[in-house]
Design a protein around this motif. Structure first.
Motif, PDB file in Angstrom:
ATOM      1  N   TYR A 101      27.313 -13.240  10.206  1.00 35.80           N
ATOM      2  CA  TYR A 101      26.326 -13.390  11.150  1.00 35.80           C
ATOM      3  C   TYR A 101      26.240 -12.415  12.243  1.00 35.80           C
ATOM      4  O   TYR A 101      25.002 -11.884  12.601  1.00 35.80           O
ATOM      5  CB  TYR A 101      26.518 -14.812  11.704  1.00 35.80           C
ATOM      6  N   LEU A 102      27.433 -12.152  12.915  1.00 31.79           N
ATOM      7  CA  LEU A 102      27.496 -11.183  14.051  1.00 31.79           C
ATOM      8  C   LEU A 102      27.061  -9.612  13.630  1.00 31.79           C
ATOM      9  O   LEU A 102      26.562  -9.062  14.563  1.00 31.79           O
ATOM     10  CB  LEU A 102      28.879 -11.330  14.623  1.00 31.79           C
ATOM     11  N   ARG A 103      27.521  -9.344  12.693  1.00 29.24           N
ATOM     12  CA  ARG A 103      27.237  -7.977  12.086  1.00 29.24           C
ATOM     13  C   ARG A 103      25.725  -7.746  11.853  1.00 29.24           C
ATOM     14  O   ARG A 103      25.401  -6.518  12.242  1.00 29.24           O
ATOM     15  CB  ARG A 103      27.755  -7.606  10.729  1.00 29.24           C
ATOM     16  N   LEU A 104      25.023  -8.559  11.461  1.00 24.27           N
ATOM     17  CA  LEU A 104      23.675  -8.324  11.347  1.00 24.27           C
ATOM     18  C   LEU A 104      22.780  -8.564  12.691  1.00 24.27           C
ATOM     19  O   LEU A 104      21.313  -8.060  12.637  1.00 24.27           O
ATOM     20  CB  LEU A 104      22.914  -9.620  10.341  1.00 24.27           C
ATOM     21  N   ARG A 105      23.607  -8.987  13.622  1.00 30.12           N
ATOM     22  CA  ARG A 105      22.571  -9.272  14.964  1.00 30.12           C
ATOM     23  C   ARG A 105      23.170  -8.404  16.189  1.00 30.12           C
ATOM     24  O   ARG A 105      22.510  -8.704  17.223  1.00 30.12           O
ATOM     25  CB  ARG A 105      22.641 -10.759  15.330  1.00 30.12           C
ATOM     26  N   TYR A 112      26.835  -1.966  17.082  1.00 31.24           N
ATOM     27  CA  TYR A 112      28.232  -1.428  16.580  1.00 31.24           C
ATOM     28  C   TYR A 112      29.326  -1.509  17.860  1.00 31.24           C
ATOM     29  O   TYR A 112      30.406  -1.826  17.756  1.00 31.24           O
ATOM     30  CB  TYR A 112      28.144   0.002  15.891  1.00 31.24           C
ATOM     31  N   GLU A 113      28.720  -0.818  19.017  1.00 33.03           N
ATOM     32  CA  GLU A 113      29.506  -1.027  20.485  1.00 33.03           C
ATOM     33  C   GLU A 113      30.006  -2.357  20.616  1.00 33.03           C
ATOM     34  O   GLU A 113      31.021  -2.613  21.006  1.00 33.03           O
ATOM     35  CB  GLU A 113      28.658  -0.110  21.282  1.00 33.03           C
ATOM     36  N   SER A 114      29.021  -3.279  20.383  1.00 34.15           N
ATOM     37  CA  SER A 114      29.172  -4.546  20.709  1.00 34.15           C
ATOM     38  C   SER A 114      30.522  -5.153  19.786  1.00 34.15           C
ATOM     39  O   SER A 114      31.543  -6.025  20.170  1.00 34.15           O
ATOM     40  CB  SER A 114      28.179  -5.673  20.612  1.00 34.15           C
ATOM     41  N   LEU A 161      32.960  -3.425  18.476  1.00 31.60           N
ATOM     42  CA  LEU A 161      34.013  -2.876  18.605  1.00 31.60           C
ATOM     43  C   LEU A 161      34.696  -3.450  19.785  1.00 31.60           C
ATOM     44  O   LEU A 161      36.012  -3.701  19.741  1.00 31.60           O
ATOM     45  CB  LEU A 161      33.805  -1.236  19.165  1.00 31.60           C
ATOM     46  N   GLN A 162      33.771  -4.099  20.865  1.00 29.58           N
ATOM     47  CA  GLN A 162      34.393  -4.668  21.852  1.00 29.58           C
ATOM     48  C   GLN A 162      35.098  -6.111  21.586  1.00 29.58           C
ATOM     49  O   GLN A 162      35.778  -6.841  22.049  1.00 29.58           O
ATOM     50  CB  GLN A 162      33.308  -5.013  22.957  1.00 29.58           C
ATOM     51  N   ILE A 163      34.480  -6.653  20.555  1.00 29.31           N
ATOM     52  CA  ILE A 163      34.922  -7.914  19.836  1.00 29.31           C
ATOM     53  C   ILE A 163      36.334  -7.812  19.563  1.00 29.31           C
ATOM     54  O   ILE A 163      37.388  -8.500  19.747  1.00 29.31           O
ATOM     55  CB  ILE A 163      33.994  -8.539  18.769  1.00 29.31           C
ATOM     56  N   ILE A 164      36.504  -6.537  18.798  1.00 29.95           N
ATOM     57  CA  ILE A 164      37.836  -6.299  18.177  1.00 29.95           C
ATOM     58  C   ILE A 164      38.889  -6.110  19.525  1.00 29.95           C
ATOM     59  O   ILE A 164      39.965  -6.554  19.444  1.00 29.95           O
ATOM     60  CB  ILE A 164      37.895  -5.098  17.361  1.00 29.95           C
ATOM     61  N   HIS A 165      38.318  -5.323  20.386  1.00 28.35           N
ATOM     62  CA  HIS A 165      39.241  -5.158  21.683  1.00 28.35           C
ATOM     63  C   HIS A 165      39.602  -6.519  22.283  1.00 28.35           C
ATOM     64  O   HIS A 165      40.665  -6.826  22.687  1.00 28.35           O
ATOM     65  CB  HIS A 165      38.603  -4.157  22.801  1.00 28.35           C
ATOM     66  N   PHE A 166      38.635  -7.414  22.439  1.00 26.65           N
ATOM     67  CA  PHE A 166      38.880  -8.887  23.025  1.00 26.65           C
ATOM     68  C   PHE A 166      39.819  -9.506  22.064  1.00 26.65           C
ATOM     69  O   PHE A 166      40.788 -10.189  22.798  1.00 26.65           O
ATOM     70  CB  PHE A 166      37.464  -9.519  23.070  1.00 26.65           C
ATOM     71  N   LEU A 167      39.911  -9.518  20.865  1.00 29.60           N
ATOM     72  CA  LEU A 167      40.879 -10.283  19.933  1.00 29.60           C
ATOM     73  C   LEU A 167      42.293  -9.482  20.101  1.00 29.60           C
ATOM     74  O   LEU A 167      42.971 -10.355  20.278  1.00 29.60           O
ATOM     75  CB  LEU A 167      40.419 -10.118  18.559  1.00 29.60           C
ATOM     76  N   PHE A 168      42.257  -8.293  20.141  1.00 26.99           N
ATOM     77  CA  PHE A 168      43.788  -7.647  20.441  1.00 26.99           C
ATOM     78  C   PHE A 168      44.186  -8.401  21.940  1.00 26.99           C
ATOM     79  O   PHE A 168      45.443  -8.377  22.109  1.00 26.99           O
ATOM     80  CB  PHE A 168      43.585  -6.279  20.463  1.00 26.99           C
ATOM     81  N   LEU A 173      27.172  -0.958  26.897  1.00 23.71           N
ATOM     82  CA  LEU A 173      26.934  -2.356  26.739  1.00 23.71           C
ATOM     83  C   LEU A 173      26.375  -3.106  28.043  1.00 23.71           C
ATOM     84  O   LEU A 173      26.450  -4.044  28.509  1.00 23.71           O
ATOM     85  CB  LEU A 173      28.675  -2.725  26.832  1.00 23.71           C
ATOM     86  N   GLN A 174      25.333  -2.601  28.634  1.00 27.61           N
ATOM     87  CA  GLN A 174      24.560  -2.924  29.432  1.00 27.61           C
ATOM     88  C   GLN A 174      23.867  -4.098  28.983  1.00 27.61           C
ATOM     89  O   GLN A 174      23.698  -4.940  29.983  1.00 27.61           O
ATOM     90  CB  GLN A 174      23.460  -1.938  29.771  1.00 27.61           C
TER      91      GLN A 174
END
Length: 240
Positions: free
Chosen positions: A114-118, A121-123, A125-132, A208-209
């Motif tokens: 769902y997220l990938r389609l919407r 890519y930069e966003s 990447l930020q999700i992965i950073h948040f999860l770490f 990410l503005q």
């Protein structure tokens, strides 16, 4: 109309948390119908409410990855939402999150699709950073947590080098600086400089503005890690 139907169905199956999530999803469908936008269209953007629900779901998956629920990790998520949305809204959101993390199993693949389609890519990447960041909140990213985040990154179609770069920001070892810059230890000074310029551009907060303030702060943190990695190599290899 759809939002209320979804809220009622959510309440029937999952009580209050289901009603809240159902209402949020229904609100998105309502707005999509009014605007003539197909919610499954690849070009559509995820709404803030939907993004919040899905981000919480991914957070719950990571927190439960090692078989225990860390209070520090839970507190990290709560603090994130307090800073992003204010105490009142964050507390309401976190009550729902508590129910989700303790009683429900969620599908990482469906959420990520769902997220990938919407999202850009930069966003993602930020999700992965948040999860770490969540995984590191108790002082250590466990192997099970890292594996689960790697799985999520795969569902989000995050490139291998991008994933390893973000991962290296949360581990300290002799290769960390090279991994953050996505280069080999045999890289020349010219290659290191080129990699730094590329990574600095990739993780620049301006990318990410369209996201909220806290996400831009996350981008700034990645940008800082890239700069620190470059400065470390400058010192070790004695170049300017």
């Amino acid at each position: 109309m759809i939002r209320w139907i979804a809220a009622i169905l959510g309440y029937i199956f999952f009580r209050i948390p289901g009603a809240i999530i159902g209402f949020l999803i229904g609100s998105y469908l309502d707005s999509s119908n009014r605007s003539g936008t197909n919610p499954l269209n690849r070009t559509s953007r995820v709404t803030p409410a939907d993004f919040e629900v899905n981000l919480l779901s991914l957070a719950s998956i990571v927190i439960k990855a090692d078989g225990s629920i860390s209070e520090q990790e839970m507190q990290f998520v709560q603090n994130y939402f307090v800073q992003a949305y204010g105490k009142e809204r964050a507390n309401a959101t976190f009550r729902t999150f508590n129910e989700v993390i303790k009683t429900r199993e969620v599908s990482a693949s469906r959420i990520c699709e769902y997220l990938r389609l919407r999202t850009r890519y930069e966003s993602r990447l930020q999700i992965i950073h948040f999860l770490f960041s969540i995984a590191k909140a108790d002082g250590l990213v466990s192997e099970l947590e890292a594996t689960k985040i790697n799985e999520i990154a795969g569902y989000l179609h995050i490139g291998f080098k991008d994933f390893e770069s973000i991962k290296a920001m949360f581990f300290t070892n002799p290769d960390s600086a090279y991994k953050i810059l996505e280069i080999e230890k045999t890289a020349t000074v010219a290659e290191i400089k080129s990699a730094y310029r590329t990574m600095a551009k990739k993780y620049h907060p301006d990318k990410l503005q369209h996201m909220d303030d806290l996400y831009r702060k996350g981008a700034e943190e990645k940008f800082r890690k890239v700069k620190e990695a470059y400065e470390q190599l400058q010192k070790e290899l004695n170049f300017k």
